[in-house]
Scaffold this motif. Sequence first.
Motif, mmCIF file in Angstrom:
data_model
loop_
_atom_site.group_PDB
_atom_site.id
_atom_site.type_symbol
_atom_site.label_atom_id
_atom_site.label_comp_id
_atom_site.label_asym_id
_atom_site.label_seq_id
_atom_site.Cartn_x
_atom_site.Cartn_y
_atom_site.Cartn_z
ATOM 1 N N ASN A 113 -9.404 3.446 -2.052
ATOM 2 C CA ASN A 113 -9.267 4.864 -2.368
ATOM 3 C C ASN A 113 -8.168 5.098 -3.394
ATOM 4 O OD1 ASN A 113 -11.267 5.549 -0.486
ATOM 5 N ND2 ASN A 113 -9.776 5.702 1.184
ATOM 6 N N TYR A 114 -7.109 4.305 -3.291
ATOM 7 C CA TYR A 114 -5.983 4.446 -4.220
ATOM 8 C C TYR A 114 -6.428 4.134 -5.647
ATOM 9 C CZ TYR A 114 -1.298 3.861 -6.172
ATOM 10 O OH TYR A 114 -0.163 3.977 -6.944
ATOM 11 N N GLU A 140 5.778 8.645 1.938
ATOM 12 C CA GLU A 140 6.546 7.484 2.365
ATOM 13 C C GLU A 140 7.242 6.814 1.181
ATOM 14 O OE1 GLU A 140 4.316 4.696 4.615
ATOM 15 O OE2 GLU A 140 3.680 6.140 6.141
ATOM 16 N N LEU A 154 8.309 3.326 -0.475
ATOM 17 C CA LEU A 154 7.928 1.915 -0.442
ATOM 18 C C LEU A 154 8.915 1.111 -1.275
ATOM 19 C CD1 LEU A 154 5.802 -0.322 0.214
ATOM 20 C CD2 LEU A 154 4.656 0.321 -1.909
ATOM 21 N N SER A 184 -10.396 -1.034 2.369
ATOM 22 C CA SER A 184 -8.946 -0.942 2.516
ATOM 23 C C SER A 184 -8.451 0.370 1.921
ATOM 24 C CB SER A 184 -8.259 -2.116 1.814
ATOM 25 O OG SER A 184 -8.421 -2.019 0.403
ATOM 26 N N GLU A 185 -7.196 0.702 2.222
ATOM 27 C CA GLU A 185 -6.598 1.913 1.654
ATOM 28 C C GLU A 185 -6.480 1.819 0.143
ATOM 29 O OE1 GLU A 185 -3.264 3.764 3.961
ATOM 30 O OE2 GLU A 185 -3.368 1.865 5.062
ATOM 31 N N ASP A 192 2.375 11.980 -8.688
ATOM 32 C CA ASP A 192 1.975 11.613 -7.327
ATOM 33 C C ASP A 192 2.761 10.418 -6.826
ATOM 34 O OD1 ASP A 192 -0.308 13.529 -7.100
ATOM 35 O OD2 ASP A 192 -1.055 12.338 -8.784
ATOM 36 N N THR A 223 0.831 -1.201 0.000
ATOM 37 C CA THR A 223 0.000 0.000 0.000
ATOM 38 C C THR A 223 0.867 1.254 0.000
ATOM 39 O OG1 THR A 223 -1.702 -1.180 1.260
ATOM 40 C CG2 THR A 223 -1.845 1.219 1.200
ATOM 41 N N PRO A 224 0.899 1.997 -1.109
ATOM 42 C CA PRO A 224 1.653 3.261 -1.136
ATOM 43 C C PRO A 224 0.939 4.314 -0.282
ATOM 44 C CG PRO A 224 1.114 2.468 -3.356
ATOM 45 C CD PRO A 224 0.267 1.708 -2.402
ATOM 46 N N ARG A 225 1.719 5.109 0.440
ATOM 47 C CA ARG A 225 1.147 6.178 1.262
ATOM 48 C C ARG A 225 1.889 7.480 0.968
ATOM 49 N NH1 ARG A 225 1.278 1.724 4.837
ATOM 50 N NH2 ARG A 225 -0.815 1.048 5.476
ATOM 51 N N PRO A 226 1.183 8.607 0.974
ATOM 52 C CA PRO A 226 1.817 9.913 0.686
ATOM 53 C C PRO A 226 2.972 10.197 1.633
ATOM 54 C CG PRO A 226 -0.583 10.115 0.716
ATOM 55 C CD PRO A 226 -0.266 8.743 1.229
#
Length: 263
Positions: A180-181, A130, A132, A176-177, A262, A125-128
């Motif tokens: 939205n992704y 961070e 990975l 899950s996250e 992004d 899960t990529p997060r802003p």
Amino acid sequence: MSSCTPADTFWVCTCPCSRLLSGIWEMADKLTRIAIVNKDRCKPKKCRQECKRTCPVVRMGKLCIEVTPVDKMAFISETLCIGCGICVKKCPFDAIRIINLPSNLEKDTTHRYGPNSFKLHRLPTPRPGEVLGLVGTNGIGKSTALKILAGKQKPNLGRYLSEPDWQEILTYFRGSELQNYFTKIVEFNLKACVKPQYVDQIPKAVKGTVREILKRKDDTDTSRVICEELELIEVLDRQVADLSGGELQRFACAVVCVQKADM
């Protein structure tokens, strides 16, 4: 001391084929073993179909391996294959592998290209803000995972014959996250820049000098700084086709870095 022989202990039939099958089926209950066929190496037109000829399950009358001299590649039944490994040793082109899996995650399959090919289970899960990292050996799905996360490949949830639409995919990841992704990907609200894995293919797709390409791609007005950091200043006026392997790698990194994205 017992006088029983191994044959008496395990099975009634003393046929070598039956002894082998019985022992392996017992082992198969504890491990998930699947056959992987390399479509680039499998050449039924140039071999004697040794995999099918020597398969103990085929000898028992079941269609575990289906292949003829006119086929493009062999098909190995995942339900019938017992993972004995005989076909691996007999294949003259080293096209078959038997791998062990700790468990068969049927409910968590994210993508699959076809039968007798690897299955990608779950996704990172990529997060802003961070970084990975994906680490692993070749052929375990790193590039596939990145393509999916970049929106270049739609996950088929393991259904390679009847691919799901995006609505079904979003429902699958609901809660899950990643829901939205992927919603952002579908709505074109997420831009991802991906560095090509095989940089030797870049000269075939890109024509011009390093300076021209970077100027065309620069959305952030940072090409000068990036070129200094990646030591590309001396090759700015060189044709992309004339770059060395190392220079191509740095050029590919620079093209990604100067774009506004992004991910």
